[in-house]
Design an enzyme around this catalytic site. Structure first.
Site, PDB file in Angstrom:
ATOM      1  N   GLN A   1      74.811  95.422  59.952  1.00  0.00           N
ATOM      2  CA  GLN A   1      73.489  96.015  60.091  1.00  0.00           C
ATOM      3  C   GLN A   1      72.876  96.470  58.772  1.00  0.00           C
ATOM      4  OE1 GLN A   1      75.157  98.495  63.538  1.00  0.00           O
ATOM      5  NE2 GLN A   1      73.022  98.274  64.103  1.00  0.00           N
ATOM      6  N   HIS A  55      70.986  82.770  62.882  1.00  0.00           N
ATOM      7  CA  HIS A  55      70.386  81.576  62.266  1.00  0.00           C
ATOM      8  C   HIS A  55      70.073  80.493  63.296  1.00  0.00           C
ATOM      9  CE1 HIS A  55      72.335  82.897  58.202  1.00  0.00           C
ATOM     10  NE2 HIS A  55      71.220  83.515  58.456  1.00  0.00           N
ATOM     11  N   ASP A  72      70.628  88.776  56.855  1.00  0.00           N
ATOM     12  CA  ASP A  72      70.857  88.100  55.565  1.00  0.00           C
ATOM     13  C   ASP A  72      70.707  89.070  54.387  1.00  0.00           C
ATOM     14  OD1 ASP A  72      71.045  85.899  57.141  1.00  0.00           O
ATOM     15  OD2 ASP A  72      69.403  84.776  56.229  1.00  0.00           O
ATOM     16  N   HIS A 114      83.261  96.187  63.703  1.00  0.00           N
ATOM     17  CA  HIS A 114      81.995  96.603  64.300  1.00  0.00           C
ATOM     18  C   HIS A 114      81.194  95.326  64.571  1.00  0.00           C
ATOM     19  CE1 HIS A 114      79.078 100.218  64.630  1.00  0.00           C
ATOM     20  NE2 HIS A 114      78.434  99.172  65.158  1.00  0.00           N
ATOM     21  N   ASN A 149      84.620  99.233  67.381  1.00  0.00           N
ATOM     22  CA  ASN A 149      83.459 100.008  67.767  1.00  0.00           C
ATOM     23  C   ASN A 149      82.945  99.573  69.132  1.00  0.00           C
ATOM     24  OD1 ASN A 149      81.056 101.801  67.057  1.00  0.00           O
ATOM     25  ND2 ASN A 149      80.053  99.870  67.585  1.00  0.00           N
ATOM     26  N   GLU A 150      82.823 100.516  70.031  1.00  0.00           N
ATOM     27  CA  GLU A 150      82.209 100.295  71.351  1.00  0.00           C
ATOM     28  C   GLU A 150      82.692  99.015  72.032  1.00  0.00           C
ATOM     29  OE1 GLU A 150      77.952 100.641  71.358  1.00  0.00           O
ATOM     30  OE2 GLU A 150      78.012 102.748  70.784  1.00  0.00           O
ATOM     31  N   GLU A 152      78.909 108.389  66.543  1.00  0.00           N
ATOM     32  CA  GLU A 152      77.476 108.095  66.534  1.00  0.00           C
ATOM     33  C   GLU A 152      76.796 109.024  67.519  1.00  0.00           C
ATOM     34  OE1 GLU A 152      76.348 103.998  67.315  1.00  0.00           O
ATOM     35  OE2 GLU A 152      77.993 103.269  66.086  1.00  0.00           O
TER      36      GLU A 152
HETATM   37  C1  NOJ Z   1      75.795 101.615  68.932  1.00  0.00           C
HETATM   38  C2  NOJ Z   1      76.289 100.689  67.875  1.00  0.00           C
HETATM   39  O1  NOJ Z   1      77.568 101.033  67.453  1.00  0.00           O
HETATM   40  C3  NOJ Z   1      75.358 100.535  66.712  1.00  0.00           C
HETATM   41  O2  NOJ Z   1      75.722  99.397  66.034  1.00  0.00           O
HETATM   42  C4  NOJ Z   1      73.927 100.519  67.221  1.00  0.00           C
HETATM   43  O3  NOJ Z   1      73.020 100.186  66.233  1.00  0.00           O
HETATM   44  C5  NOJ Z   1      73.611 101.869  67.808  1.00  0.00           C
HETATM   45  N1  NOJ Z   1      74.528 102.169  68.875  1.00  0.00           N
HETATM   46  C6  NOJ Z   1      72.209 102.016  68.370  1.00  0.00           C
HETATM   47  O4  NOJ Z   1      72.036 101.177  69.450  1.00  0.00           O
END
Ligand code: NOJ
Length: 495
Positions: free
Chosen positions: A42, A62, A75, A145, A189-190, A397
């Protein structure tokens, strides 16, 4: 029964809190960590530089036509790969005590396997960690992630395939060896969002849409990979002090009415979303209701076994107790209402959960449709403590999106003030052991398939109009800096 009472109490609690003032004294502990979070794909950009391999997200963004809003890609993103020193200084200037980032697996291992290291990629993360430590911040590192090495995927190895487990463990080992200054580790992550979006509805890379089957297989494989990495860490790095965990996303779910069906729907939704990951790690198995629902529908679909992979006694030994702390991502509260049983011809996660979701009309809603309900975070914390014991909890988060058109982001300040106050209430009144709050995000960034139109950052970037990607302070930046530096919050007007 106990849970039912808890959910009813939520409603009463809400009514009570709506009138009464909060009771905390506004002071976080001196050793409390305030941070900010980011993730490699990100923010980093430099998608094909210095020997980096492609990730499934590079390939996905892409594609023509693009599955991403405005054809956006990562990118360049925030160009953090080139500007990390500026960004880490900015984090330090925010008064942060911790900084959460993730490693791009293919930047370090271009084909995913630990036998071919891209030294420049490895050096980047060593330098990044040194830079974080230089300012006295604790590096909080996530190993995965969502940016899977594309080469692995092309070889048939992704989170549906158990072969990924040892490959992930080897990658984890390598990173742990090379980044000894990391203060908190997390594997994945998640897992819920990753499995549902990447293998369930196909809205995230690699775009597999096999809801009700591939997403469950992914959850199972991820839990095993996490647990095996945890066991490896404990065995091979006994001298390392950094706690090791997994980041689980967990919202708060309230029943739409006080009917027993809706109360059960809210409990069910919690178990499908959060319990599905917490339960195997704390208790060794899937939550009962999740097992029952999927087995029930699987049978009526004419299958000889459940679509949910079975957790074996060997898995239980591996998974149970496989974390040193609880890491949660929390954003909003939502209402759950019981739904009708759907036809058995159609297989998907939604039908397994059998819940309709809605927002209370009185709630304030962000641009993403997520309700801003500070009371929910306290209820979630109490529930986690009751269910899984009083382990240290980190908010890996927490945050709110807006459209980014103004640096006067009152909604973000209001959100953080409310949520921090209720977290403090849970710490001081309910004795919940929260040790860190790491908001999402340090700066605006690519919101995955939703592109750059949603802004979560404490620092603003105008991706569409400003090619220099200048980092700009928002009103919430100043608010947060005051909290991080004083560890105090004013809760007088928080409802
Ligand atoms: C969860 C994710 O871990 C993260 O990558 C995302 O941008 C945020 N929440 C917001 O949606």
């Amino acid at each position: 029964m106990q849970q039912t009472i808890a959910f009813v109490l939520v409603l009463l609690q809400f009514a009570f809190n709506a009138d009464g003032a909060l009771k905390n004294n506004g002071q976080f502990p001196r050793n409390f960590l305030f941070g900010a979070a980011t993730a490699s794909y990100q923010i980093e950009g430099a998608w094909n530089e210095d020997g980096k391999g492609q990730s499934t997200w590079d390939e996905f963004t892409h594609r023509i036509p693009s599955p991403v809003t405005n054809n956006d890609t990562g990118d360049i993103a925030c160009d953090h790969y080139h500007r990390y020193k500026e960004d880490i200084k900015m984090a330090a200037d925010l008064g942060l005590q911790a900084y959460r980032f993730s490693i791009s697996w293919p930047r370090v291992l271009p084909n995913g396997y630990a036998d071919t290291i891209n030294e420049k990629g490895m050096q980047f993360y060593k330098d990044l960690v040194d830079e974080i430590v230089k300012y006295g911040m604790v590096p909080v590192c996530t190993l995965f992630h969502w940016d899977l090495p594309l080469k692995l995927y092309e070889n048939g190895i992704d989170w549906r395939n158990e072969k990924i487990i040892d490959i992930f463990v080897a990658y984890s080992r390598l990173m742990i060896q090379n980044l000894p200054k990391v203060g908190y580790w997390s594997t994945i992550n998640e897992p819920r969002v990753h499995c549902l979006r990447s293998y369930g509805d196909g809205k995230h890379a690699p775009g597999i849409a096999e809801s009700g089957i591939a997403d469950y297989q992914c959850s199972y494989v991820i839990l095993k990979a996490h647990a095996k990495a945890y066991r490896m860490y404990k065995k091979e790095f006994p001298h390392y002090k950094a706690p090791f965990g997994i980041v689980i996303d967990c919202q708060w779910y309230v029943p739409a009415t006080n009917s027993s069906e809706d109360i059960a729907a809210a409990e069910r939704y919690y178990e499908f979303e959060c319990g599905m990951y917490f339960h195997p790690i704390s208790k060794g198995d899937w939550p009962d209701i999740v097992k029952k629902r999927i087995a029930h529908r699987s049978q009526l679909e004419g299958r000889s076994s459940s679509r949910l992979p079975q957790i074996t006694p060997e898995d239980i030994r591996l998974m149970k107790g496989a974390q040193d702390y609880i890491a949660i991502n929390h954003y909003f509260t939502i209402m759950a209402a019981n739904a009708e049983e759907a036809s058995y011809d159609e297989i998907n996660y939604k039908h397994d959960v059998r819940v309709n979701l809605l927002n209370d009309p009185s709630w304030k809603i962000s641009v993403l449709g997520w309700a801003i309900c500070p009371f929910g975070v306290r209820e979630l914390l109490k529930h986690l403590k009751e269910q899984y014991g009083n382990e240290p909890i980190i908010f890996a988060e927490i945050g709110v999106a807006d459209d980014g058109t103004s640096l006067k982001d009152d909604i973000r300040t209001e959100y953080y003030q409310g949520y921090f106050c209720y977290i403090l209430e849970a710490m001081q009144i309910d004795d919940v052991n929260v040790v860190a709050i790491i908001p999402w995000s340090l700066m605006d960034n690519l919101e995955w398939a939703k592109g750059y139109i949603y802004h979560f950052g404490l620092i603003g970037i105008d991706f569409y109009n400003d090619p220099t990607l200048t980092r700009r302070l928002k009103d919430s930046t100043y608010f947060y800096r005051n909290v991080t530096t004083t560890k105090r919050i004013n809760c007088d007007n928080v409802k």
